[in-house]
Design an enzyme around this catalytic site. Structure first.
Site, PDB file in Angstrom:
ATOM      1  N   CYS A   1       2.739  -3.172   6.065  1.00  0.00           N
ATOM      2  CA  CYS A   1       1.658  -4.119   6.351  1.00  0.00           C
ATOM      3  C   CYS A   1       2.191  -5.439   6.888  1.00  0.00           C
ATOM      4  O   CYS A   1       1.511  -6.132   7.646  1.00  0.00           O
ATOM      5  CB  CYS A   1       0.818  -4.354   5.104  1.00  0.00           C
ATOM      6  SG  CYS A   1       1.744  -4.969   3.678  1.00  0.00           S
TER       7      CYS A   1
ATOM      8  N   GLU B   1      -4.756  -6.412  -1.267  1.00  0.00           N
ATOM      9  CA  GLU B   1      -3.605  -6.701  -0.406  1.00  0.00           C
ATOM     10  C   GLU B   1      -3.777  -5.780   0.788  1.00  0.00           C
ATOM     11  O   GLU B   1      -3.617  -4.567   0.668  1.00  0.00           O
ATOM     12  CB  GLU B   1      -2.293  -6.460  -1.155  1.00  0.00           C
ATOM     13  CG  GLU B   1      -1.078  -7.113  -0.493  1.00  0.00           C
ATOM     14  CD  GLU B   1      -0.552  -6.315   0.693  1.00  0.00           C
ATOM     15  OE1 GLU B   1      -0.843  -6.724   1.846  1.00  0.00           O
ATOM     16  OE2 GLU B   1       0.116  -5.306   0.472  1.00  0.00           O
TER      17      GLU B   1
ATOM     18  N   GLU C   1      -3.909  -3.432  13.704  1.00  0.00           N
ATOM     19  CA  GLU C   1      -2.740  -2.937  12.974  1.00  0.00           C
ATOM     20  C   GLU C   1      -2.495  -1.482  13.353  1.00  0.00           C
ATOM     21  O   GLU C   1      -3.366  -0.626  13.192  1.00  0.00           O
ATOM     22  CB  GLU C   1      -2.968  -3.055  11.470  1.00  0.00           C
ATOM     23  CG  GLU C   1      -1.748  -2.696  10.648  1.00  0.00           C
ATOM     24  CD  GLU C   1      -1.949  -2.928   9.163  1.00  0.00           C
ATOM     25  OE1 GLU C   1      -1.034  -3.449   8.515  1.00  0.00           O
ATOM     26  OE2 GLU C   1      -3.042  -2.592   8.653  1.00  0.00           O
TER      27      GLU C   1
ATOM     28  N   LYS D   1      -4.496   5.397  -9.074  1.00  0.00           N
ATOM     29  CA  LYS D   1      -4.908   6.394  -8.093  1.00  0.00           C
ATOM     30  C   LYS D   1      -3.977   6.283  -6.895  1.00  0.00           C
ATOM     31  O   LYS D   1      -4.122   5.403  -6.057  1.00  0.00           O
ATOM     32  CB  LYS D   1      -6.360   6.150  -7.666  1.00  0.00           C
ATOM     33  CG  LYS D   1      -7.107   7.415  -7.173  1.00  0.00           C
ATOM     34  CD  LYS D   1      -6.562   8.026  -5.912  1.00  0.00           C
ATOM     35  CE  LYS D   1      -6.975   7.258  -4.683  1.00  0.00           C
ATOM     36  NZ  LYS D   1      -6.527   7.950  -3.423  1.00  0.00           N
TER      37      LYS D   1
END
Length: 504
Positions: free
Chosen positions: A306, A271, A405, A195
């Site tokens: 990331c 992750e 973040e 996906k």
């Protein structure tokens, strides 16, 4: 006669590709399908805000179809029963087809999520193909075990594919993140339902076609585009999915664990996000290289990484000089047309992400950080999503821009006085993905690396590692590891077979 401008050539290729029509239908059991209910969503390029394709909006019924195909393929062993050497042959052919389609894949990636074409060409496609090749090469070199027993027994410990794997990947490195899941999962003999993010579905669909052309059996690799709360949730809740490999936000990673607990307790490997600290000590004698790396690794991929080193910890005695170097470097990363091969900083993925990044910049200013470079939107006349590379100085670790973040080109400089303070600041984060250490003292390099609570430490460089080492983090940066031989642990089960041997 003057040679054609490379930028104009890429724009011409893009126009031709869009005019020819980009197939946005899902790929299940070797065939292209519209969504069961016929629903579509627009694929909008952040380069200029224009629609480049209409894509099937997969939902529960479509995920069911894909999982059924994957389960049938796994149960009849059309792929899993092949020898490792036979699977390897197909994986290598898949990688070669990716390389042969380099320009096409790179163009789709850049149009879809806005990264510079130079990066799509030089990094994303080659690294994704290398990943598929590497796991294909590795699978026939992994041995099972014989456990120590007495003379009256034989104990075997063997690895078997886990079954049907649901792979849910983000929009920042669509092709590369897909390959990190596909490589070990397929090489081990699993079937996969992928996906992709609704913000960047195009290369995933093309990869599935290339895999079929390379000889991967129908039903082994299926792609269902759609939204996370529809297709992603349906996949993670599905009772016939054995494992989920997810890369994305920590918020959604929590949902993945919840979905597993509410369904069949499937394995979930997350992750997730990061707020990586890059620590520069005064004893490092090449500040130009350290500054260039700090800026380059932060602004690469528009800061949408990331593991971006978004917290730059600089020892007080060199901080003013270091910040001056960063300020001087910032104009080199001015956002520009992603289809121009000279561009090094492209477009953010969409309007929503641009608003998010600008909101963090406003928060930094409101909390008293000093913006020494950037801080504004750019190229608004294009209709695209562009933000200047931004550097904040005098940031406190408690500020929002240092804690959360951002996923954009925003670098926060935090000053420290002692080694102990640097380590404490670096570890004072909900995340634990990557970190950097710049020092000429080997004792300090080892000491600080050991003290940092992260998955990867870079010493006197940043992000120069490759497919041979694991990628992942601790704390709220997730669990499990992509890349390296350790990735096979996620997609295989260990089976013990204990046999009694009677005397003659």
């Amino acid at each position: 006669m003057n040679a054609p401008n490379p930028r104009d050539l890429w724009h011409a290729r893009a126009a031709d590709r869009i005019a020819a029509g980009i197939d946005g239908r899902m790929l299940v059991n070797g065939q292209r399908f519209n969504a069961t209910d016929g629903d579509l969503f627009d694929c909008i390029s952040p380069i200029d805000g224009k629609v480049i394709a209409r894509v099937a909006r997969g939902k529960q019924a479509d995920v069911n179809r894909a999982v059924e195909a994957a389960r049938a393929a796994f149960n009849d062993r059309r792929w899993a029963s092949r020898s490792p050497a036979a699977r390897k042959k197909v994986m290598l052919a898949f990688a070669e087809r990716m390389r042969a389609a380099r320009d096409e894949l790179a163009l789709l990636e850049t149009l879809d999520m806005g990264k510079p074409i130079r990066n799509s060409l030089s990094t994303d496609v080659p690294a994704a193909a290398r990943c598929i090749q590497w796991f294909g090469e590795a699978v026939d070199k992994i041995y099972d075990e014989i456990a120590p027993t007495g003379h009256d027994a034989l104990a075997l410990v063997t690895r078997e594919p886990v079954g049907v794997v649901g792979a849910i990947v983000p929009w920042n490195y669509p092709m590369l993140m897909a390959s990190w899941k596909l490589g070990p999962a397929l090489a081990a003999g699993n079937s996969v339902v992928l996906k992709p993010s609704e913000k960047s579905p195009l290369t995933a669909l093309r990869l599935a076609e290339l895999a079929l052309e390379a000889g991967l059996p129908e039903g082994v690799f299926n792609v269902v585009p759609g939204y996370g709360h529809e297709a992603g949730e349906a996949l993670a809740l599905h009772m016939d999915v054995d494992a989920i490999g997810f890369t994305g936000s920590t918020r959604t990673g929590r949902r993945m664990l919840d979905y597993a607990s509410r369904s069949n307790l499937k394995r979930v490997y997350n992750e997730l996000g990061g707020k990586s600290a890059n620590i520069v000590f005064a004893d490092f004698d090449d500040l130009d290289r350290a500054a260039a790396t700090a800026a380059g690794s932060m602004f690469y991929n528009q800061g949408e990484s990331c593991n971006a080193p978004s917290r730059l910890l600089v020892e007080e005695g060199i901080a003013d000089a270091f910040v001056a170097k960063l300020k001087a470097l910032a104009p080199q990363y001015a956002p520009a047309d992603p289809l121009d091969p000279k561009t090094v900083l492209g477009a953010l993925v969409d309007e929503g992400q641009t608003r998010t990044v600008m909101g963090y910049i406003e928060a930094g200013l409101a909390e008293g950080a000093a913006c020494v470079a950037g801080g504004c939107r750019a190229l608004e006349h294009t209709g695209g999503q562009y933000v200047e590379p931004t550097v904040f100085d005098h940031v406190r670790n408690s500020m929002k821009i240092a804690r959360e973040e951002i996923f954009g080109p925003v670098l926060s400089v935090i000053r420290f006085k002692t080694e102990a303070e640097a380590v404490a600041l670096a570890n004072a984060s909900d995340y634990g993905l990557h970190a950097g250490v710049w020092t000429r003292h080997i004792d300090r390099a080892v000491r600080v690396s050991r003290a940092l609570h992260v998955g990867t430490v870079h010493v006197n460089q940043y992000d120069e590692d490759d497919i041979t080492v694991p990628f992942g983090g601790v704390k709220q940066s997730g669990n499990g590891r992509d890349k390296s031989l350790h990735a096979f642990d996620k997609y295989t089960e260990l089976k013990t077979t204990w046999m009694r041997i009677d005397a003659a």
